[in-house]
Design an enzyme around this catalytic site. Structure first.
Site, mmCIF file in Angstrom:
data_model
loop_
_atom_site.group_PDB
_atom_site.id
_atom_site.type_symbol
_atom_site.label_atom_id
_atom_site.label_comp_id
_atom_site.label_asym_id
_atom_site.label_seq_id
_atom_site.Cartn_x
_atom_site.Cartn_y
_atom_site.Cartn_z
ATOM 1 N N LYS A 265 6.686 48.013 10.393
ATOM 2 C CA LYS A 265 6.563 46.644 9.874
ATOM 3 C C LYS A 265 7.239 45.485 10.821
ATOM 4 O O LYS A 265 8.190 45.391 10.603
ATOM 5 C CB LYS A 265 6.948 46.321 8.575
ATOM 6 N N GLU B 48 20.515 49.295 11.226
ATOM 7 C CA GLU B 48 21.143 48.505 12.224
ATOM 8 C C GLU B 48 21.392 47.043 11.509
ATOM 9 O O GLU B 48 20.175 46.599 11.626
ATOM 10 C CB GLU B 48 20.444 48.601 13.548
ATOM 11 N N CYS C 238 22.581 40.123 17.449
ATOM 12 C CA CYS C 238 23.433 40.897 16.465
ATOM 13 C C CYS C 238 24.862 41.041 17.131
ATOM 14 O O CYS C 238 25.783 41.074 16.312
ATOM 15 C CB CYS C 238 23.007 42.014 15.793
ATOM 16 N N GLU D 253 27.469 35.099 9.674
ATOM 17 C CA GLU D 253 26.831 35.360 10.979
ATOM 18 C C GLU D 253 26.141 33.870 11.287
ATOM 19 O O GLU D 253 25.325 33.645 10.601
ATOM 20 C CB GLU D 253 25.587 36.239 10.831
HETATM 21 P P1 NAD Z 1 15.975 39.845 8.107
HETATM 22 O O1 NAD Z 1 16.835 41.032 7.646
HETATM 23 O O2 NAD Z 1 15.844 38.787 7.246
HETATM 24 O O3 NAD Z 1 14.435 40.707 8.343
HETATM 25 C C1 NAD Z 1 14.224 41.854 9.278
HETATM 26 C C2 NAD Z 1 13.081 42.541 8.901
HETATM 27 O O4 NAD Z 1 13.191 42.909 7.404
HETATM 28 C C3 NAD Z 1 11.909 41.571 8.838
HETATM 29 O O5 NAD Z 1 11.028 42.387 9.395
HETATM 30 C C4 NAD Z 1 11.651 41.101 7.474
HETATM 31 O O6 NAD Z 1 10.227 40.733 7.490
HETATM 32 C C5 NAD Z 1 12.169 42.353 6.880
HETATM 33 N N1 NAD Z 1 12.276 42.073 5.304
HETATM 34 C C6 NAD Z 1 12.926 41.112 4.971
HETATM 35 N N2 NAD Z 1 12.838 41.334 3.472
HETATM 36 C C7 NAD Z 1 12.394 42.264 2.982
HETATM 37 C C8 NAD Z 1 12.327 43.284 2.052
HETATM 38 N N3 NAD Z 1 12.577 42.743 0.896
HETATM 39 N N4 NAD Z 1 11.769 44.528 2.052
HETATM 40 C C9 NAD Z 1 11.101 44.978 3.299
HETATM 41 N N5 NAD Z 1 11.376 44.294 4.552
HETATM 42 C C10 NAD Z 1 12.027 43.112 4.226
HETATM 43 O O7 NAD Z 1 16.551 39.963 9.600
HETATM 44 P P2 NAD Z 1 15.911 39.005 10.774
HETATM 45 O O8 NAD Z 1 16.166 37.425 10.514
HETATM 46 O O9 NAD Z 1 14.699 39.161 11.045
HETATM 47 O O10 NAD Z 1 17.107 39.349 11.946
HETATM 48 C C11 NAD Z 1 18.185 38.766 12.137
HETATM 49 C C12 NAD Z 1 19.064 39.843 11.499
HETATM 50 O O11 NAD Z 1 18.974 40.996 12.172
HETATM 51 C C13 NAD Z 1 20.661 39.300 11.792
HETATM 52 O O12 NAD Z 1 21.571 39.600 10.829
HETATM 53 C C14 NAD Z 1 21.044 40.273 12.913
HETATM 54 O O13 NAD Z 1 22.301 40.791 13.025
HETATM 55 C C15 NAD Z 1 20.436 41.650 12.631
HETATM 56 N N6 NAD Z 1 20.099 42.494 13.678
HETATM 57 C C16 NAD Z 1 20.819 43.722 13.856
HETATM 58 C C17 NAD Z 1 20.693 44.526 14.948
HETATM 59 C C18 NAD Z 1 21.448 45.586 15.049
HETATM 60 O O14 NAD Z 1 21.204 46.501 15.850
HETATM 61 N N7 NAD Z 1 22.619 45.993 14.405
HETATM 62 C C19 NAD Z 1 19.683 44.047 15.991
HETATM 63 C C20 NAD Z 1 19.125 42.882 15.890
HETATM 64 C C21 NAD Z 1 19.117 42.073 14.869
#
Ligand code: NAD
Length: 475
Positions: A172, A248, A282, A379
């Site tokens: 997804k 992650e 991140c 963040e």
């Molecule tokens: P997010 O958590 O809002 O979304 C991530 C994914 O989860 C998206 O595909 C979103 O559609 C999905 N999602 C959201 N709610 C959901 C639910 N209830 N059920 C299933 N899927 C759901 O994060 P974002 O805004 O897309 O990305 C930024 C975040 O990601 C930051 O916190 C960043 O630090 C983190 N990040 C971490 C890493 C790592 O390797 N640790 C790498 C990149 C980004």
């Protein structure tokens, strides 16, 4: 441009015919739309994956490795095209997008080499009664949920080891950046990944999609990259079926500059750690701790470097910071900056959204920030560098570790022993010592504390997608 769902090698519309608009964050205009998957489509993707996985897992590791290697070269052959897609829907500068594609592709080369080196173990039981054989079969079907900040790399960092180990996947992608995900999947198919091994289903409703995908009995694992907040929700859902998980999650990286640091190198590293990929990583430096002797010079030099950043459309020449992903990001950055300034922080440069179409924020440096200010706890995910001055080393380390996050930390000093000792005290999965970047497919990427579970990359990465089976054998 692919704008449909990929299930079982077929490009189809979602079962309810809905579409997801994809926006250009540099203008706010709609670029196009893609088919929106439904819970029924998620179920279909897992179904198809579970059938394809059996044949794929039965192929020789060398055969899978060769497919992964072809994926690496195919992605690189399309580096410019993919980079343009990334810049269009994410907004990051084209040079960063090209770097992302090279990084994304490298996971396939690295894991093609790991695919033929998934080792087990054989030992004689201490009693001498039998042999202990340990093997690592693939987990089966893996559901993957990825973020928008690296539209290509956050997919390949999971998919390459997962399929190398013999799994099939249902992905997804985020609704903000589905175009890159779909094109990457198409290229992987062109490179020889069999139909059904990789399925990609964007959706408007992540929650019900995820529930359907994980309620399917064939699903054995969830690999998620995104915020800690969403990670917690998914972990609770995974508990219902006791699914294997890899998480992650978010970061809150401290960037520590000791008095004896090379000032130019520290500022250069700070710019890399803060500003790469439009400051939406991140691993981004979120809090700068500068020792009192160097703090004024560091703050001034960082502010000078930040004020030279050219902000704009990622396609324009010389732009090194693109737009933020959406208006909510601008609002959240503004709230954090406002609270810090309200509590006494000094604005060394920037400090406001940019009044133009699209979602832009000025590169900002804040001096004399209170260690307890919300901007040091949340963040930021934007081009803002809060600088905290410290004198006492132990107290600074206490503040640096005073967060539930533990993804990355950065340390600058010319005293290697002090640098290593400080790195060892950081409660984070990764430390950059006199380096502003840590990501490398050959290194274990991941966080301690609430920044995650498991590691991606290195040798660990492929074992995340394997089970451990032990056979007690007598002969
Ligand atoms: P997010 O958590 O809002 O979304 C991530 C994914 O989860 C998206 O595909 C979103 O559609 C999905 N999602 C959201 N709610 C959901 C639910 N209830 N059920 C299933 N899927 C759901 O994060 P974002 O805004 O897309 O990305 C930024 C975040 O990601 C930051 O916190 C960043 O630090 C983190 N990040 C971490 C890493 C790592 O390797 N640790 C790498 C990149 C980004």
């Amino acid at each position: 441009m692919r704008d449909q769902i990929l299930i079982g090698g077929r490009w189809i519309d979602g079962s309810e015919g809905e579409r997801i608009p994809v926006l250009d964050p540099a203008t706010g205009d709609e670029i196009t739309s893609v088919a929106a998957g439904t819970p029924a489509d998620a179920t279909a993707a897992v179904d198809v994956a579970s059938k394809a996985q059996i044949g794929w897992a039965a192929t020789a590791p060398r055969e899978r490795a060769e497919v992964l290697r072809a994926c690496w070269s195919t992605l690189l052959d399309h580096q410019d095209e993919l980079a343009e897609l990334i810049t269009r829907e994410h907004g990051k500068p084209l040079a960063d997008a090209k770097g992302e594609v090279a990084y994304a592709a490298e996971f396939f080369r690295w894991n093609s080499e790991e695919t033929v080196r998934i080792h087990g173990m054989i030992a004689t039981a201490p009693s001498g009664a039998n042999k202990i054989i340990v093997r690592h079969p693939p987990v089966g079907v893996v559901v993957m949920v990825t973020p928008w900040n690296f539209p290509a790399a956050m997919i390949t960092r999971k998919v390459a080891p997962a399929i190398g180990a013999g799994n099939a996947v249902a992905i997804k992608p985020p609704k903000e950046t589905p175009l890159t995900a779909l094109r990457v999947a198409e290229l992987l198919q062109d490179a020889g990944v069999p139909d059904g091994v990789i399925n990609v289903v964007p959706t408007r409703n992540s929650g019900s999609w995820f529930d359907a995908a994980t309620e399917h009995t064939a699903t054995r694992m969830v690999s998620f990259t995104g915020s800690t907040e969403v990670g917690r929700v998914l972990l609770r859902r995974c508990a219902d079926r006791v699914l294997k998980v890899a998480m992650e999650l978010g970061g809150n990286a401290p960037f520590i500059v000791f008095d004896d640091a090379d000032l130019d190198a520290a500022v250069e590293g700070a710019m890399v750690a803060k500003m790469r990929h439009s400051a939406e990583t991140c691993t981004a430096a979120n809090r700068f701790f500068a020792e009192a002797g160097i703090a004024p010079a560091f703050t001034e030099a960082l502010a000078a470097a930040m004020s030279e950043v050219k902000v704009g459309n990622g396609f324009d020449d010389g732009v090194t910071c693109g737009p933020m992903i959406n208006p909510a990001a601008i609002e959240s950055i503004g709230t954090l900056v406002g609270a810090a300034v309200g509590a006494g922080a000094e604005v060394a440069t920037g400090g406001s959204p940019i009044d133009r179409p699209g979602f832009f924020y000025e590169p900002t440096v804040l001096g004399n920030v209170e260690p307890s200010s919300p901007i040091t706890r949340e963040e930021i995910f934007g081009p803002v560098a809060p600088v905290i001055t410290f004198t006492d080393h132990d107290e600074m380390i206490r503040h640096a570790n005073d967060t539930e996050m533990g993804l990355t930390a950065y340390v600058y000093t010319q005293d290697l022993a002090k640098g290593l000792a400080t790195a060892e005290r950081m409660e984070s999965g990764m430390v950059g010592l006199n380096r502003g970047a840590v990501s490398d497919p050959a290194a274990p990427f991941g966080g301690m504390k609430q920044s995650g579970l498991g590691r991606e990359g290195a040798s660990e990465g492929i074992y995340e997608f394997c089970e451990t089976q032990y056979i007690a054998a007598s002969w």
